[in-house]
Design a protein around this motif. Sequence first.
Motif, PDB file in Angstrom:
ATOM      1  N   ASP A 135      30.552  47.540  36.553  1.00 12.70           N
ATOM      2  CA  ASP A 135      29.286  47.496  37.287  1.00 12.70           C
ATOM      3  C   ASP A 135      28.967  46.047  37.638  1.00 12.70           C
ATOM      4  O   ASP A 135      28.670  45.244  36.747  1.00 12.70           O
ATOM      5  N   ARG A 136      28.992  45.735  38.912  1.00 12.15           N
ATOM      6  CA  ARG A 136      28.788  44.347  39.307  1.00 12.15           C
ATOM      7  C   ARG A 136      27.396  43.837  38.950  1.00 12.15           C
ATOM      8  O   ARG A 136      27.197  42.619  38.859  1.00 12.15           O
ATOM      9  N   LYS A 137      26.463  44.739  38.708  1.00 12.64           N
ATOM     10  CA  LYS A 137      25.100  44.291  38.349  1.00 12.64           C
ATOM     11  C   LYS A 137      25.062  43.649  36.972  1.00 12.64           C
ATOM     12  O   LYS A 137      24.094  42.967  36.632  1.00 12.64           O
ATOM     13  N   LEU A 138      26.096  43.867  36.175  1.00 18.10           N
ATOM     14  CA  LEU A 138      26.110  43.322  34.816  1.00 18.10           C
ATOM     15  C   LEU A 138      26.724  41.923  34.756  1.00 18.10           C
ATOM     16  O   LEU A 138      26.918  41.383  33.667  1.00 18.10           O
ATOM     17  N   TYR A 139      26.987  41.354  35.920  1.00 23.32           N
ATOM     18  CA  TYR A 139      27.481  39.974  35.990  1.00 23.32           C
ATOM     19  C   TYR A 139      26.503  39.170  36.828  1.00 23.32           C
ATOM     20  O   TYR A 139      26.074  39.619  37.886  1.00 23.32           O
ATOM     21  N   ASP A 140      26.165  37.966  36.381  1.00 28.00           N
ATOM     22  CA  ASP A 140      25.142  37.233  37.129  1.00 28.00           C
ATOM     23  C   ASP A 140      25.700  36.132  38.016  1.00 28.00           C
ATOM     24  O   ASP A 140      25.028  35.726  38.975  1.00 28.00           O
ATOM     25  N   TYR A 141      26.878  35.653  37.735  1.00 17.77           N
ATOM     26  CA  TYR A 141      27.491  34.651  38.606  1.00 17.77           C
ATOM     27  C   TYR A 141      28.948  35.007  38.874  1.00 17.77           C
ATOM     28  O   TYR A 141      29.661  35.462  37.972  1.00 17.77           O
ATOM     29  N   TRP A 142      29.365  34.753  40.113  1.00 19.32           N
ATOM     30  CA  TRP A 142      30.701  35.102  40.601  1.00 19.32           C
ATOM     31  C   TRP A 142      31.308  33.937  41.351  1.00 19.32           C
ATOM     32  O   TRP A 142      30.582  33.140  41.956  1.00 19.32           O
ATOM     33  N   GLY A 143      32.612  33.878  41.363  1.00 18.88           N
ATOM     34  CA  GLY A 143      33.283  32.992  42.282  1.00 18.88           C
ATOM     35  C   GLY A 143      33.453  33.659  43.634  1.00 18.88           C
ATOM     36  O   GLY A 143      33.019  34.800  43.845  1.00 18.88           O
ATOM     37  N   GLN A 144      34.128  32.960  44.528  1.00 17.49           N
ATOM     38  CA  GLN A 144      34.341  33.487  45.884  1.00 17.49           C
ATOM     39  C   GLN A 144      35.538  34.433  45.934  1.00 17.49           C
ATOM     40  O   GLN A 144      35.719  35.143  46.924  1.00 17.49           O
ATOM     41  N   GLY A 145      36.335  34.425  44.903  1.00 20.78           N
ATOM     42  CA  GLY A 145      37.494  35.304  44.830  1.00 20.78           C
ATOM     43  C   GLY A 145      38.761  34.640  45.350  1.00 20.78           C
ATOM     44  O   GLY A 145      38.716  33.730  46.178  1.00 20.78           O
ATOM     45  N   THR A 146      39.891  35.098  44.828  1.00 16.18           N
ATOM     46  CA  THR A 146      41.187  34.630  45.291  1.00 16.18           C
ATOM     47  C   THR A 146      42.087  35.850  45.471  1.00 16.18           C
ATOM     48  O   THR A 146      42.149  36.725  44.599  1.00 16.18           O
ATOM     49  N   GLN A 147      42.774  35.916  46.603  1.00 13.92           N
ATOM     50  CA  GLN A 147      43.584  37.076  46.936  1.00 13.92           C
ATOM     51  C   GLN A 147      44.939  37.009  46.242  1.00 13.92           C
ATOM     52  O   GLN A 147      45.636  35.993  46.315  1.00 13.92           O
ATOM     53  N   VAL A 148      45.291  38.093  45.590  1.00 10.41           N
ATOM     54  CA  VAL A 148      46.625  38.258  45.007  1.00 10.41           C
ATOM     55  C   VAL A 148      47.277  39.444  45.701  1.00 10.41           C
ATOM     56  O   VAL A 148      46.729  40.545  45.713  1.00 10.41           O
TER      57      VAL A 148
END
Length: 125
Positions: free
Chosen positions: A108-121
């Motif tokens: 559940d993404r609501k349970l995380y408060d900070y994220w990076g921009q992501g990296t594609q694998v």
Amino acid sequence: QVQLVESGGGLVQPGGSLRLSCAASGFAFSDNYMTWVRQAPGKGLEWVSVISSSGASTTYADAVKGRFTVSRDNVKNIMYLQMNSLKPEDTAVYYCARPRGRIYTSNDRKLYDYWGQGTQVTVSS
């Protein structure tokens, strides 16, 4: 402000390896559990791994257990994900994320408060 910046993604053949990094700033990194989550095309968020604030404890999703290793450097404020024996089903955007509370293994993404921009694998021959 809080920043999480992932790097290290790319295109790799099945059976290959990659190491992802997540550089953190703007908060007390060493006081926080941190997670890796991923999202494959057309699918929901999937929790991958969590590492305790000291790095002494790690947990993995069954899909990656035995192939992925999470670690952290609390001096450099960086978390890593070593990915070995990669499979096509590991293809996804990988994010580092800080859990909002004490639930560390959620999709559940609501349970995380900070994220990076992501990296594609991408795992493909």
